[in-house]
Motif scaffolding. Structure first.
Motif, PDB file in Angstrom:
ATOM      1  N   TYR A   1      37.559  22.481  -9.606  1.00 35.85           N
ATOM      2  CA  TYR A   1      36.550  22.674  -8.562  1.00 35.85           C
ATOM      3  C   TYR A   1      36.027  24.116  -8.500  1.00 35.85           C
ATOM      4  O   TYR A   1      35.094  24.400  -7.760  1.00 35.85           O
ATOM      5  CB  TYR A   1      37.139  22.321  -7.193  1.00 35.85           C
ATOM      6  CG  TYR A   1      37.537  20.884  -7.036  1.00 35.85           C
ATOM      7  CD1 TYR A   1      36.643  19.937  -6.537  1.00 35.85           C
ATOM      8  CD2 TYR A   1      38.819  20.441  -7.382  1.00 35.85           C
ATOM      9  CE1 TYR A   1      37.009  18.608  -6.386  1.00 35.85           C
ATOM     10  CE2 TYR A   1      39.199  19.116  -7.233  1.00 35.85           C
ATOM     11  CZ  TYR A   1      38.292  18.205  -6.738  1.00 35.85           C
ATOM     12  OH  TYR A   1      38.652  16.889  -6.591  1.00 35.85           O
ATOM     13  N   VAL A   2      36.662  25.020  -9.241  1.00 30.80           N
ATOM     14  CA  VAL A   2      36.286  26.433  -9.177  1.00 30.80           C
ATOM     15  C   VAL A   2      34.944  26.657  -9.868  1.00 30.80           C
ATOM     16  O   VAL A   2      34.723  26.201 -10.995  1.00 30.80           O
ATOM     17  CB  VAL A   2      37.375  27.318  -9.825  1.00 30.80           C
ATOM     18  CG1 VAL A   2      36.925  28.783  -9.845  1.00 30.80           C
ATOM     19  CG2 VAL A   2      38.686  27.180  -9.062  1.00 30.80           C
ATOM     20  N   ASP A   3      34.042  27.351  -9.203  1.00 31.21           N
ATOM     21  CA  ASP A   3      32.732  27.687  -9.766  1.00 31.21           C
ATOM     22  C   ASP A   3      32.869  28.998 -10.535  1.00 31.21           C
ATOM     23  O   ASP A   3      32.787  30.077  -9.958  1.00 31.21           O
ATOM     24  CB  ASP A   3      31.701  27.825  -8.652  1.00 31.21           C
ATOM     25  CG  ASP A   3      30.274  27.950  -9.179  1.00 31.21           C
ATOM     26  OD1 ASP A   3      30.097  28.525 -10.267  1.00 31.21           O
ATOM     27  OD2 ASP A   3      29.346  27.485  -8.494  1.00 31.21           O
ATOM     28  N   LYS A   4      33.083  28.891 -11.832  1.00 34.03           N
ATOM     29  CA  LYS A   4      33.355  30.069 -12.638  1.00 34.03           C
ATOM     30  C   LYS A   4      32.166  31.029 -12.685  1.00 34.03           C
ATOM     31  O   LYS A   4      32.335  32.248 -12.748  1.00 34.03           O
ATOM     32  CB  LYS A   4      33.747  29.668 -14.059  1.00 34.03           C
ATOM     33  CG  LYS A   4      34.411  30.782 -14.860  1.00 34.03           C
ATOM     34  CD  LYS A   4      34.964  30.271 -16.167  1.00 34.03           C
ATOM     35  CE  LYS A   4      35.681  31.371 -16.917  1.00 34.03           C
ATOM     36  NZ  LYS A   4      34.850  32.555 -17.160  1.00 34.03           N
ATOM     37  N   ASP A   5      30.951  30.488 -12.639  1.00 35.62           N
ATOM     38  CA  ASP A   5      29.762  31.350 -12.653  1.00 35.62           C
ATOM     39  C   ASP A   5      29.732  32.254 -11.426  1.00 35.62           C
ATOM     40  O   ASP A   5      29.464  33.454 -11.528  1.00 35.62           O
ATOM     41  CB  ASP A   5      28.488  30.506 -12.715  1.00 35.62           C
ATOM     42  CG  ASP A   5      28.323  29.818 -14.056  1.00 35.62           C
ATOM     43  OD1 ASP A   5      28.897  30.315 -15.051  1.00 35.62           O
ATOM     44  OD2 ASP A   5      27.631  28.791 -14.120  1.00 35.62           O
ATOM     45  N   LYS A   6      30.019  31.683 -10.268  1.00 41.56           N
ATOM     46  CA  LYS A   6      30.055  32.488  -9.050  1.00 41.56           C
ATOM     47  C   LYS A   6      31.218  33.468  -9.078  1.00 41.56           C
ATOM     48  O   LYS A   6      31.109  34.603  -8.610  1.00 41.56           O
ATOM     49  CB  LYS A   6      30.177  31.587  -7.812  1.00 41.56           C
ATOM     50  CG  LYS A   6      28.901  30.878  -7.421  1.00 41.56           C
ATOM     51  CD  LYS A   6      29.081  30.143  -6.108  1.00 41.56           C
ATOM     52  CE  LYS A   6      27.792  29.447  -5.683  1.00 41.56           C
ATOM     53  NZ  LYS A   6      27.978  28.706  -4.400  1.00 41.56           N
ATOM     54  N   LEU A   7      32.318  33.015  -9.635  1.00 41.86           N
ATOM     55  CA  LEU A   7      33.509  33.853  -9.698  1.00 41.86           C
ATOM     56  C   LEU A   7      33.259  35.098 -10.541  1.00 41.86           C
ATOM     57  O   LEU A   7      33.782  36.176 -10.251  1.00 41.86           O
ATOM     58  CB  LEU A   7      34.668  33.042 -10.292  1.00 41.86           C
ATOM     59  CG  LEU A   7      36.086  33.490  -9.970  1.00 41.86           C
ATOM     60  CD1 LEU A   7      36.343  33.479  -8.471  1.00 41.86           C
ATOM     61  CD2 LEU A   7      37.086  32.584 -10.674  1.00 41.86           C
ATOM     62  N   ASP A   8      32.442  34.960 -11.566  1.00 45.51           N
ATOM     63  CA  ASP A   8      32.167  36.074 -12.482  1.00 45.51           C
ATOM     64  C   ASP A   8      30.957  36.907 -12.066  1.00 45.51           C
ATOM     65  O   ASP A   8      30.688  37.955 -12.646  1.00 45.51           O
ATOM     66  CB  ASP A   8      31.925  35.545 -13.907  1.00 45.51           C
ATOM     67  CG  ASP A   8      33.183  34.915 -14.499  1.00 45.51           C
ATOM     68  OD1 ASP A   8      34.277  35.250 -14.017  1.00 45.51           O
ATOM     69  OD2 ASP A   8      33.051  34.085 -15.410  1.00 45.51           O
ATOM     70  N   SER A   9      30.200  36.426 -11.069  1.00 42.94           N
ATOM     71  CA  SER A   9      28.964  37.109 -10.704  1.00 42.94           C
ATOM     72  C   SER A   9      29.237  38.331  -9.827  1.00 42.94           C
ATOM     73  O   SER A   9      30.284  38.448  -9.198  1.00 42.94           O
ATOM     74  CB  SER A   9      28.012  36.162  -9.969  1.00 42.94           C
ATOM     75  OG  SER A   9      28.552  35.801  -8.718  1.00 42.94           O
ATOM     76  N   LYS A  10      28.274  39.217  -9.772  1.00 42.59           N
ATOM     77  CA  LYS A  10      28.381  40.427  -8.953  1.00 42.59           C
ATOM     78  C   LYS A  10      27.109  40.562  -8.129  1.00 42.59           C
ATOM     79  O   LYS A  10      26.014  40.594  -8.676  1.00 42.59           O
ATOM     80  CB  LYS A  10      28.560  41.656  -9.847  1.00 42.59           C
ATOM     81  CG  LYS A  10      28.610  42.979  -9.095  1.00 42.59           C
ATOM     82  CD  LYS A  10      28.732  44.138 -10.060  1.00 42.59           C
ATOM     83  CE  LYS A  10      28.707  45.475  -9.350  1.00 42.59           C
ATOM     84  NZ  LYS A  10      28.768  46.620 -10.283  1.00 42.59           N
ATOM     85  N   THR A  11      27.248  40.613  -6.808  1.00 37.30           N
ATOM     86  CA  THR A  11      26.104  40.751  -5.918  1.00 37.30           C
ATOM     87  C   THR A  11      25.838  42.227  -5.667  1.00 37.30           C
ATOM     88  O   THR A  11      26.702  42.952  -5.188  1.00 37.30           O
ATOM     89  CB  THR A  11      26.357  40.044  -4.576  1.00 37.30           C
ATOM     90  OG1 THR A  11      26.699  38.690  -4.830  1.00 37.30           O
ATOM     91  CG2 THR A  11      25.126  40.097  -3.698  1.00 37.30           C
ATOM     92  N   VAL A  12      24.636  42.677  -6.008  1.00 36.31           N
ATOM     93  CA  VAL A  12      24.288  44.089  -5.884  1.00 36.31           C
ATOM     94  C   VAL A  12      23.434  44.309  -4.634  1.00 36.31           C
ATOM     95  O   VAL A  12      22.497  43.566  -4.368  1.00 36.31           O
ATOM     96  CB  VAL A  12      23.524  44.568  -7.144  1.00 36.31           C
ATOM     97  CG1 VAL A  12      23.100  46.027  -6.994  1.00 36.31           C
ATOM     98  CG2 VAL A  12      24.396  44.395  -8.381  1.00 36.31           C
ATOM     99  N   MET A  13      23.753  45.351  -3.882  1.00 31.85           N
ATOM    100  CA  MET A  13      23.002  45.683  -2.672  1.00 31.85           C
ATOM    101  C   MET A  13      21.662  46.312  -3.051  1.00 31.85           C
ATOM    102  O   MET A  13      21.524  46.932  -4.099  1.00 31.85           O
ATOM    103  CB  MET A  13      23.828  46.659  -1.828  1.00 31.85           C
ATOM    104  CG  MET A  13      23.216  47.031  -0.499  1.00 31.85           C
ATOM    105  SD  MET A  13      24.336  48.037   0.520  1.00 31.85           S
ATOM    106  CE  MET A  13      25.432  46.767   1.148  1.00 31.85           C
TER     107      MET A  13
END
Length: 391
Positions: free
Chosen positions: A269-281
């Motif tokens: 169930y883990v969303d690997k794409d989200k897990l690896d993503s980085k949100t930049v301000m």
């Protein structure tokens, strides 16, 4: 039998093979218009998170850097097929948690096929004595049959009910506390860590060694850099055992990353794409928060050319321009509000805010974290520290 995702994947591989086979039918192969998510065929389930402070955060105190619980961030990185129910309670122990309303909810709502993350041992070592109303101590032991022991409460109150309902149990060791001496991480021994490991080995449960996860974070980030992982109380300073929101989300991501390499079905169930993503301000977001620190917003008559009217950051950036906190990015008087926040720009804003406020505070610890493009979490931490030194 393949699920829908697997069947779609196999079909696409077959189509690719036909296309390159030289057969005339290959000329008629086109891309599929059927989008199949890898979690589409998975069953729905609940994920219960039981435990104390690391999972729940701290809802009391006057914090300069707000606390967070990793249980609040798990849902962000897994499929909505699983509903996360973070029932962790601040300061709870394996003994005390069974007397909470959250425990009643766990027992009443747990069902077959659900998942249960159990994380006690961080607060269980308080042996003040039974005369104290907060007497929640259970002595360290790996024997689930040793009455009144840590293992006894852990198994009978939480693991056994899950097994009886045919739910999937995932044990977590206690988290490591933040502790440094002469710049080096100094581990504080916690006997409950080994208790969990022993139970896992004897019963073959899925588990994550959260002690190692957090210890490695502190060791890798160092004494100054790791400050971002923990909450800061305005009176008592940096907490050794309460995570910041950034720390809580970081730990949540590490827990799920560890589960990806296990055989626990929760990993599906883990969303690997989200897990690896980085949100930049963005630049505008950072400046808006920085101006809130000094309670300034200005008239919009004199602003940068690319600041659209009605934007939520319009007045803050106008004030920052008027006070010399920020300058145009080019000769056309553009600011680039939606541009990614960089370390260089963030440092300049902080320096100018400090100068404007007449503060000579040392922000070295923050500047060491500001590298490249700045994530949301690091940006918020920098603003929290700026607020702390000014207010």
């Amino acid at each position: 039998h393949y699920n829908k995702f697997g069947a779609n994947l196999i079909a696409s591989k077959m189509a690719d093979a036909i296309k390159t086979s030289g057969l005339t039918i290959g000329n008629h192969i086109t891309a599929s218009e059927i989008a199949v998510d890898r979690t589409q065929s998975l069953k729905t389930a609940d994920l219960f998170i039981l435990g104390g402070t690391p999972a729940s955060g701290d809802d009391k105190g006057d914090y300069a850097v707000d606390p967070g619980g990793y249980g609040d961030y798990i849902q962000k990185y897994i499929s909505d097929k699983v509903t996360v129910k973070n029932l962790a309670v601040k300061g709870a122990t394996a003994k005390s948690y069974a007397n909470t309303d959250e425990y009643k909810k766990y027992i009443e709502e747990l069902d077959e096929g659900d998942y249960v993350i159990i994380n006690f041992g961080s607060n269980d070592g308080d042996d003040k004595g039974s005369e104290n109303e907060y007497y929640n101590y259970s002595y360290p032991s790996s024997d689930i049959n040793a009455v009144n022991s840590f293992a006894y409460y852990l198994y009978n109150n939480y693991i056994k009910p899950a097994e009886d309902k045919k739910a999937v149990v995932i044990l977590l060791t206690p988290a490591a506390k933040r502790s440094f001496a002469s710049g080096e991480y100094k581990e504080e021994e916690n006997p409950y860590v080994q208790n969990i490991i022993d139970i896992v080995k004897s019963k073959s449960y899925f588990y994550v060694n959260l002690n190692d996860v957090t210890k490695n974070l502190y060791t890798t980030m160092g004494e100054e850099g790791s400050k971002v992982l923990n909450a800061v109380d305005r009176k008592d300073g940096l907490s050794s055992d309460v995570l910041s929101k950034f720390g809580a989300e970081t730990v949540a991501k590490r827990i799920l990353t560890m589960l990806l390499s296990s055989s626990a079905s929760l990993k599906d169930y883990v969303d690997k794409d989200k897990l690896d993503s980085k949100t930049v301000m963005t630049r505008a977001e950072f400046v808006t928060m920085a101006m809130d620190v000094i309670d300034k917003s200005g008239a919009v008559s004199d602003n940068f050319a690319d600041i659209a009217k009605g934007k939520p950051y319009e007045r803050s950036i106008a004030a920052a321009k008027h006070l010399g906190i920020v300058k145009a990015k080019d000769n056309n008087n553009n600011f680039d509000p939606e541009g990614r926040l960089t370390a260089e720009f963030a440092k300049s804003v902080i320096d100018n805010i400090l100068t404007y406020s007449g503060s000579k505070a040392d922000m070295t610890d923050v500047y060491e974290l500001l590298k490249g493009e700045i994530s949301y979490e690091i940006g918020i931490y920098a603003i929290d520290r700026l607020y702390e030194v000014i207010k």
